[in-house]
Design a protein around this motif. Structure first.
Motif, mmCIF file in Angstrom:
data_model
loop_
_atom_site.group_PDB
_atom_site.id
_atom_site.type_symbol
_atom_site.label_atom_id
_atom_site.label_comp_id
_atom_site.label_asym_id
_atom_site.label_seq_id
_atom_site.Cartn_x
_atom_site.Cartn_y
_atom_site.Cartn_z
ATOM 1 N N ASN A 1 -6.749 -5.093 -5.266
ATOM 2 C CA ASN A 1 -6.102 -4.664 -4.029
ATOM 3 C C ASN A 1 -5.460 -5.877 -3.374
ATOM 4 O OD1 ASN A 1 -5.301 -3.500 -1.617
ATOM 5 N ND2 ASN A 1 -7.161 -2.301 -1.390
ATOM 6 N N ILE A 2 -4.233 -6.182 -3.803
ATOM 7 C CA ILE A 2 -3.537 -7.374 -3.309
ATOM 8 C C ILE A 2 -3.151 -7.202 -1.844
ATOM 9 C CG2 ILE A 2 -1.508 -8.833 -3.620
ATOM 10 C CD1 ILE A 2 -1.557 -8.155 -6.573
ATOM 11 N N GLN B 1 -5.204 -1.294 -18.407
ATOM 12 C CA GLN B 1 -4.017 -0.506 -18.692
ATOM 13 C C GLN B 1 -2.724 -1.314 -18.583
ATOM 14 O OE1 GLN B 1 -4.715 2.798 -19.627
ATOM 15 N NE2 GLN B 1 -6.783 1.961 -19.426
ATOM 16 N N PHE B 2 -2.827 -2.573 -18.183
ATOM 17 C CA PHE B 2 -1.628 -3.379 -17.968
ATOM 18 C C PHE B 2 -1.378 -4.297 -19.154
ATOM 19 C CE2 PHE B 2 -3.327 -2.446 -13.729
ATOM 20 C CZ PHE B 2 -2.234 -1.769 -13.197
ATOM 21 N N THR C 1 -4.035 -2.031 -8.419
ATOM 22 C CA THR C 1 -4.571 -0.702 -8.734
ATOM 23 C C THR C 1 -5.022 0.067 -7.506
ATOM 24 O OG1 THR C 1 -6.819 -1.571 -9.052
ATOM 25 C CG2 THR C 1 -5.362 -1.542 -10.976
ATOM 26 N N LEU C 2 -5.179 -0.609 -6.366
ATOM 27 C CA LEU C 2 -5.618 0.046 -5.134
ATOM 28 C C LEU C 2 -4.728 -0.377 -3.975
ATOM 29 C CD1 LEU C 2 -9.529 -0.322 -5.133
ATOM 30 C CD2 LEU C 2 -8.224 1.741 -5.607
ATOM 31 N N GLY C 3 -4.672 0.468 -2.944
ATOM 32 C CA GLY C 3 -4.027 0.081 -1.704
ATOM 33 C C GLY C 3 -2.523 0.301 -1.690
#
Length: 674
Positions: A129-130, A595-596, A157-159
């Motif tokens: 979550n950058i 997944q990246f 992946t979040l945020g």
């Protein structure tokens, strides 16, 4: 010390000396040596007293150097674990630079799902979550001279999208970690499906397949349920057709949790194949709650009620006028009566005959003469004057858990003024406040007796509450859950349980796996001193595992984020098994960080440009260090702090005066002068 203080001290010395001369040399004619010592002590007393009154002060300036903050923000997620050596080498170079240490106050943070002030890196966080990490630093260092070094692969992946973070007052220098080369890659980017499906129906899933490459390819797409293939299709992709959406209808043939795996083929030489498959879970249920809303007119509340209630796939909502046919009435599990009038007479007759639960919502169009006469649970003396009613949540309400729902800042509802009386067993959820004053009248109340249940909301425009929830949280979940709990209460006539548990049947990865429980004593008051334990076992696993559930804010919770993927059975037990409840859940084998394929350096570069920074790569370590050393925006600032301090210590001077007076008295007493 200023000139005025110096002149006052000189004046104090002159006045003290004058008083001593008058007392010991003019008024006293003795001319022995004793007079000299006594006059000296008296001078100390007079002068010390005047100094206490003047309180001379000095201005002292202390200088200190304030360095700029160098905030090193390091991605601790598993997606860059293969670049651990690169990250470590960069941090070593930064730490060993004495010029950086002399110029900056270096603070190191790591982040995954959340941010921590730590220089220990594990690279095992399962989410990134950058945007949250950047916002946290933005708030902490808002008024300081700071610069951020963002060490990450740029894959979030979040945020919220970190590229659009706003109001950052200091530059961000991303260090792009990982492989920037673009390889051929085939991936299942997203799978959309409802959480629940109904027995003997078909349920849809939507699959997004993407391709990175320049060749024309075809790949098989397989869909399996619990390991058995149920759908297969060949998908064609190319340089011009980078993605396709495939819609599939699957059969719900049996009740239970169905693990659905979607997979594609692999490309020759494809580097990452973990993103070629994705698993989801759908729970097939064999019952559905039918809710019927009855209203004579259209109102925004009707649409909001339907949307919020149907957010749970186990519920279906229909809206009708009071002229509804008997067949639909017979299929209804719960009635919502919106602002009843005499046209509702037949509806009330059906409800009384069939003991169907109902939720009544009143407002400015409600006919209170009719409503007071048609039922006996509540009554209102209507003054025919509308007023805005603000809600007050009843902290003593305990029929169901409302700990996650807050009404702070909610807009008022519209209602008519009047005195409300309640009859029969009831529990008040909310009370009314008008123009900031609590009037101790119910706003939302629930009733329960041995035969049926009912809820009443004394106000319209509940649609505003759902909008306010979205404004507060950027989603409707909390309002929908609040209304869902009311509907759940009204659609079950079972005896209230002292132990309730809350969990998901399926967890996509273990990071969010949690089970919560609420336990009430014999009087149905929450018991915070109970011993609540969770006993779980992996299906086909070796043995049971028992862990205590920790007390949170009004509930107990067990964190299961360390569990491996699989199916588990569990039991929540209270007080050595006197009361218990059981269930099962599934943790899917899913790691979004894997997944990246490559670093998203283009997005990191756009972030740098929008904040006045610049993108660098680990091979440019010397350049970034040189940039920081020479950038005049981060030059240390020398500040002077002006302190005003007393020239004397009050207690020391008071002790000197006291000592002088004591000596003078002793000398005079000894020589017979008193």
């Amino acid at each position: 010390m200023n000139t005025q203080t110096v002149l006052l001290l000189l004046l104090a010395a002159v006045v003290s000396l004058s008083l001593v001369v008058f007392q010991y040399y003019y008024a006293n004619k003795r001319k022995d040596n004793l007079r000299f010592w006594l006059s000296g002590l008296r001078f100390i007393v007079f002068f010390g007293g005047f100094v206490l009154l003047i309180n001379p002060q000095l201005t002292k300036i202390e200088y200190q150097t304030e360095k700029a903050n160098l905030l090193v923000l390091i991605d601790n997620s598993s997606s860059i674990s293969q670049s651990e050596g690169t990250v470590t080498a960069f941090l070593d170079a930064l730490t060993e630079s004495t010029e950086i240490g002399n110029k900056f106050e270096v603070q190191q943070y790591r982040f995954g799902t959340s941010i921590e002030n730590s220089d220990s890196l594990t690279f095992d966080d399962t989410n990134t979550n950058i945007s949250s990490a950047l916002n946290t630093l933005k708030e902490i260092y808002a008024s300081t001279n700071s610069v951020i070094l963002l060490v990450s692969d740029g894959n979030q992946t979040l945020g919220r999208d970190y590229e659009y973070i706003d109001d950052v007052r200091f530059p961000i220098y991303p260090i792009a970690i990982g492989d920037t080369t673009r390889y051929e890659d085939l991936a299942i980017k997203q799978v959309n499906a409802n959480r629940y499906a109904f027995l003997d129906n078909k349920f849809p899933i939507e699959i997004l397949v993407s391709y990175e490459g320049d060749e024309d390819i075809t790949t098989p797409l397989n869909v399996s349920i619990n390991g058995s293939t149920t759908y297969r299709e060949t998908v064609s992709l190319s340089k011009n057709t980078k993605a396709k959406i495939i819609n599939v209808l699957l059969d719900a043939n049996s009740v239970g949790v169905k693990t659905i795996e979607i997979s594609t083929g692999t490309l020759p030489g494809e580097r990452i194949t973990a993103n070629n498959k994705k698993s989801i879970a759908v729970e097939v249920i064999d019952e559905k709650t039918n809710v019927t809303i009855i209203s004579e007119f259209l109102h925004p509340d009707l649409g909001v009620l339907k949307k919020a209630i149907e957010s749970n796939e186990q519920r279906s909502v229909s809206i009708f006028t009071p002229k509804i046919n008997a067949e639909i009435l017979g299929q209804t599990d719960l009635f919502i009566l919106y602002q009843p009038t005499p046209a509702f007479n037949g509806i009330y007759d059906f409800i009384k005959q069939n003991k169907v639960n109902m939720f009544t919502i009143t407002g400015e169009q409600t006919d209170w003469n009719f409503l007071n006469s048609i039922q006996k649970r509540f009554a209102k003396k209507d003054y025919a004057q509308t007023e805005e009613i603000e809600p007050i949540l009843n902290p003593a309400f305990g029929l169901f858990d409302l700990q996650d729902f807050s009404i702070e800042g909610f807009p008022p509802l519209l209602s008519s003024l009047g005195e409300i009386s309640l009859n029969g067993p009831n529990d008040i959820v909310m009370t009314q406040k008008i123009k900031g004053i609590s009037i101790e009248e119910p706003l939302l109340v629930v009733f329960k007796d041995n035969t049926d249940r009912e809820a009443v909301l004394f106000g319209q425009n509940i649609w505003k509450w759902r909008m306010q929830t979205y404004r507060n949280d950027q989603y409707f979940i909390k309002f929908d859950d609040f209304l869902g709990k009311i509907i759940l209460y009204l659609t079950t006539n079972a005896t209230r349980d002292r132990l309730t548990i809350d969990y998901n049947s399926v967890y996509e990865g273990s990071s969010e796996a949690r089970i919560s429980a609420s336990y009430f004593d014999d009087t149905f008051v929450f018991d915070g001193n109970a011993t609540v334990v969770l006993i779980f076992k992996k299906q086909q696993g070796p043995q049971n595992v028992e862990i205590p559930m920790l007390l949170k804010d009004g509930y107990y919770e067990a964190d299961l984020s360390s569990l491996s993927p699989g199916k588990y059975d569990f039991r929540v037990s209270v007080n050595n098994g006197n009361i218990s409840k059981s269930g099962s859940f599934t943790i899917l084998d899913f790691d979004v960080e894997q997944q990246f394929l490559a670093t998203d350096y283009r997005k990191l570069e756009r972030l740098a440009q929008s904040t006045g920074g610049q993108l660098y790569f680990p091979s440019q370590t010397e350049q970034i260090l040189e940039r920081l050393k020479t950038d005049n925006r981060f030059v240390p600032i020398r500040k002077g702090i002006q302190n005003i301090v007393s020239l004397i210590d009050f207690w020391i001077l008071l002790a000197i005066i006291t000592t002088a007076l004591t000596l003078e008295w002793v000398i005079r007493k000894y020589n017979g002068l008193i």
